[in-house]
Design a protein around this motif. Sequence first.
Motif, PDB file in Angstrom:
ATOM      1  N   UNK A  15       5.557  -3.090  14.541  1.00  0.00           N
ATOM      2  CA  UNK A  15       6.320  -4.027  13.700  1.00  0.00           C
ATOM      3  C   UNK A  15       6.823  -5.277  14.406  1.00  0.00           C
ATOM      4  N   UNK A  16       6.905  -5.262  15.734  1.00  0.00           N
ATOM      5  CA  UNK A  16       7.422  -6.433  16.444  1.00  0.00           C
ATOM      6  C   UNK A  16       6.344  -7.485  16.691  1.00  0.00           C
ATOM      7  N   UNK A  17       5.084  -7.114  16.503  1.00  0.00           N
ATOM      8  CA  UNK A  17       3.982  -8.037  16.788  1.00  0.00           C
ATOM      9  C   UNK A  17       3.520  -8.746  15.514  1.00  0.00           C
ATOM     10  N   UNK A  18       3.321 -10.048  15.612  1.00  0.00           N
ATOM     11  CA  UNK A  18       2.777 -10.861  14.509  1.00  0.00           C
ATOM     12  C   UNK A  18       3.584 -10.718  13.221  1.00  0.00           C
ATOM     13  N   UNK A  19       4.877 -10.568  13.351  1.00  0.00           N
ATOM     14  CA  UNK A  19       5.722 -10.361  12.175  1.00  0.00           C
ATOM     15  C   UNK A  19       6.056 -11.686  11.494  1.00  0.00           C
ATOM     16  N   UNK A  20       6.518 -11.579  10.252  1.00  0.00           N
ATOM     17  CA  UNK A  20       7.020 -12.732   9.515  1.00  0.00           C
ATOM     18  C   UNK A  20       8.530 -12.559   9.333  1.00  0.00           C
ATOM     19  N   UNK A  21       9.149 -13.521   8.690  1.00  0.00           N
ATOM     20  CA  UNK A  21      10.588 -13.433   8.441  1.00  0.00           C
ATOM     21  C   UNK A  21      10.932 -12.280   7.504  1.00  0.00           C
TER      22      UNK A  21
ATOM     23  N   UNK B 133       8.952  -9.244   7.409  1.00  0.00           N
ATOM     24  CA  UNK B 133       8.328  -7.982   7.825  1.00  0.00           C
ATOM     25  C   UNK B 133       9.339  -6.854   7.991  1.00  0.00           C
ATOM     26  N   UNK B 134      10.538  -7.182   8.427  1.00  0.00           N
ATOM     27  CA  UNK B 134      11.560  -6.148   8.637  1.00  0.00           C
ATOM     28  C   UNK B 134      12.004  -5.500   7.329  1.00  0.00           C
ATOM     29  N   UNK B 135      11.688  -6.135   6.201  1.00  0.00           N
ATOM     30  CA  UNK B 135      12.065  -5.590   4.896  1.00  0.00           C
ATOM     31  C   UNK B 135      11.001  -4.651   4.329  1.00  0.00           C
ATOM     32  N   UNK B 136       9.890  -4.531   5.028  1.00  0.00           N
ATOM     33  CA  UNK B 136       8.823  -3.644   4.571  1.00  0.00           C
ATOM     34  C   UNK B 136       9.263  -2.186   4.670  1.00  0.00           C
ATOM     35  N   UNK B 137       8.835  -1.391   3.718  1.00  0.00           N
ATOM     36  CA  UNK B 137       9.122   0.044   3.721  1.00  0.00           C
ATOM     37  C   UNK B 137       7.808   0.799   3.511  1.00  0.00           C
ATOM     38  N   UNK B 138       7.019   0.954   4.577  1.00  0.00           N
ATOM     39  CA  UNK B 138       5.729   1.642   4.437  1.00  0.00           C
ATOM     40  C   UNK B 138       5.901   3.072   3.936  1.00  0.00           C
ATOM     41  N   UNK B 139       4.960   3.499   3.120  1.00  0.00           N
ATOM     42  CA  UNK B 139       4.920   4.875   2.617  1.00  0.00           C
ATOM     43  C   UNK B 139       3.805   5.607   3.349  1.00  0.00           C
ATOM     44  N   UNK B 140       4.123   6.741   3.927  1.00  0.00           N
ATOM     45  CA  UNK B 140       3.125   7.522   4.664  1.00  0.00           C
ATOM     46  C   UNK B 140       2.793   8.789   3.878  1.00  0.00           C
ATOM     47  N   UNK B 141       1.496   9.011   3.722  1.00  0.00           N
ATOM     48  CA  UNK B 141       1.013  10.163   2.961  1.00  0.00           C
ATOM     49  C   UNK B 141      -0.122  10.818   3.739  1.00  0.00           C
ATOM     50  N   UNK B 142      -0.080  12.127   3.843  1.00  0.00           N
ATOM     51  CA  UNK B 142      -1.172  12.867   4.467  1.00  0.00           C
ATOM     52  C   UNK B 142      -1.850  13.733   3.417  1.00  0.00           C
ATOM     53  N   UNK B 143      -3.169  13.599   3.320  1.00  0.00           N
ATOM     54  CA  UNK B 143      -3.940  14.430   2.403  1.00  0.00           C
ATOM     55  C   UNK B 143      -4.605  15.559   3.172  1.00  0.00           C
ATOM     56  N   UNK B 144      -4.491  16.762   2.639  1.00  0.00           N
ATOM     57  CA  UNK B 144      -5.173  17.936   3.172  1.00  0.00           C
ATOM     58  C   UNK B 144      -6.245  18.363   2.175  1.00  0.00           C
ATOM     59  N   UNK B 145      -7.137  19.275   2.572  1.00  0.00           N
ATOM     60  CA  UNK B 145      -8.214  19.673   1.658  1.00  0.00           C
ATOM     61  C   UNK B 145      -7.693  20.084   0.279  1.00  0.00           C
ATOM     62  N   UNK B 146      -8.299  19.506  -0.757  1.00  0.00           N
ATOM     63  CA  UNK B 146      -7.908  19.804  -2.130  1.00  0.00           C
ATOM     64  C   UNK B 146      -6.895  18.842  -2.716  1.00  0.00           C
ATOM     65  N   UNK B 147      -6.346  17.939  -1.890  1.00  0.00           N
ATOM     66  CA  UNK B 147      -5.343  16.988  -2.374  1.00  0.00           C
ATOM     67  C   UNK B 147      -6.001  15.735  -2.940  1.00  0.00           C
ATOM     68  N   UNK B 148      -5.268  15.079  -3.845  1.00  0.00           N
ATOM     69  CA  UNK B 148      -5.695  13.803  -4.414  1.00  0.00           C
ATOM     70  C   UNK B 148      -4.607  12.754  -4.207  1.00  0.00           C
ATOM     71  N   UNK B 149      -5.033  11.506  -4.125  1.00  0.00           N
ATOM     72  CA  UNK B 149      -4.094  10.386  -4.053  1.00  0.00           C
ATOM     73  C   UNK B 149      -4.558   9.291  -4.995  1.00  0.00           C
ATOM     74  N   UNK B 150      -3.715   8.945  -5.956  1.00  0.00           N
ATOM     75  CA  UNK B 150      -3.983   7.782  -6.811  1.00  0.00           C
ATOM     76  C   UNK B 150      -3.368   6.564  -6.153  1.00  0.00           C
ATOM     77  N   UNK B 151      -4.204   5.548  -5.917  1.00  0.00           N
ATOM     78  CA  UNK B 151      -3.738   4.305  -5.320  1.00  0.00           C
ATOM     79  C   UNK B 151      -4.005   3.172  -6.305  1.00  0.00           C
ATOM     80  N   UNK B 152      -2.951   2.567  -6.842  1.00  0.00           N
ATOM     81  CA  UNK B 152      -3.142   1.519  -7.853  1.00  0.00           C
ATOM     82  C   UNK B 152      -3.832   0.282  -7.280  1.00  0.00           C
TER      83      UNK B 152
END
Length: 262
Positions: free
Chosen positions: A232-238, A240-259
């Motif tokens: 987050x400290x590299x190549x940031x904008x004014x 970037x600190x407001x970003x709230x990334x969502x982390x998701x791990x898929x295991x066998x049999x899981x689905x993820x809908x991504x709009x």
Amino acid sequence: MLTTYHELNGDIHVLYEEPSPLDFMRYVAKNRPLAVRGGCSKWLAVRKWNVDYLQKIMRDIPVKVAITPLGNADSAVKNPEDGLTYFAKPFESDEPFSTFLSDLQSVNTQTTAQLVKYSQAQNDNFRGEYLPLYQDVEADIRWASIALQKEPDAINLWIGNKHSTTALHRDNYENIYCQILGSKDFLLLAPVETACINEKFLPSAAYAADMSLNPDDPPAQVPYAVWDPDKPEENSTAFSSLSRPIRVKLDPGDMLYLPACW
């Protein structure tokens, strides 16, 4: 706006059973991702696929393989020849599936890899070169097709190992990812966070067979997010600190809908 958006939406929603078309449409309307644990766990592919089975079915059928030095296809790479940073596309080769799978296994046992192969075509390859395996999955995801009133435009099969990574990007399609074997980690940013990612135009290039970078001729420019949420400290904008990334791990049999546009 970013702060308010995150306060109102929070983390990803997780279901443990298939949604109805109406329930799914609510996520589409809100443009919010959705994880469905076990959503494709009943598919034959989830129950049957392993290395031996894949070898038996696919044998030496030629498949399109993307090859990069470090698993960094379609990402920003500094070219030692001219010192410029390029949007680097992979070297692509047609290989017998048996060779591709064997190479994946051998490289997967290494801590670091110097040559990474990944099947990542986006040309409906599951109903093309991987057609012999297509019988093991559902033809579509019914609740999604009913809700969107549309059959899938493309169904792709991606095969890689722990060295394969996908650079930060957006798709203009509604996507549903179905994990068959292994696991995959996603890091998601909402479209409203565009101001955080420091998108710039980079000259495009492609890896050659010897893994040298060849700039495109004629020259072309590609928009690319140079900010990495994991650094987050590299190549940031004014913002970037407001970003709230969502982390998701898929295991066998899981689905993820991504709009679209996530």
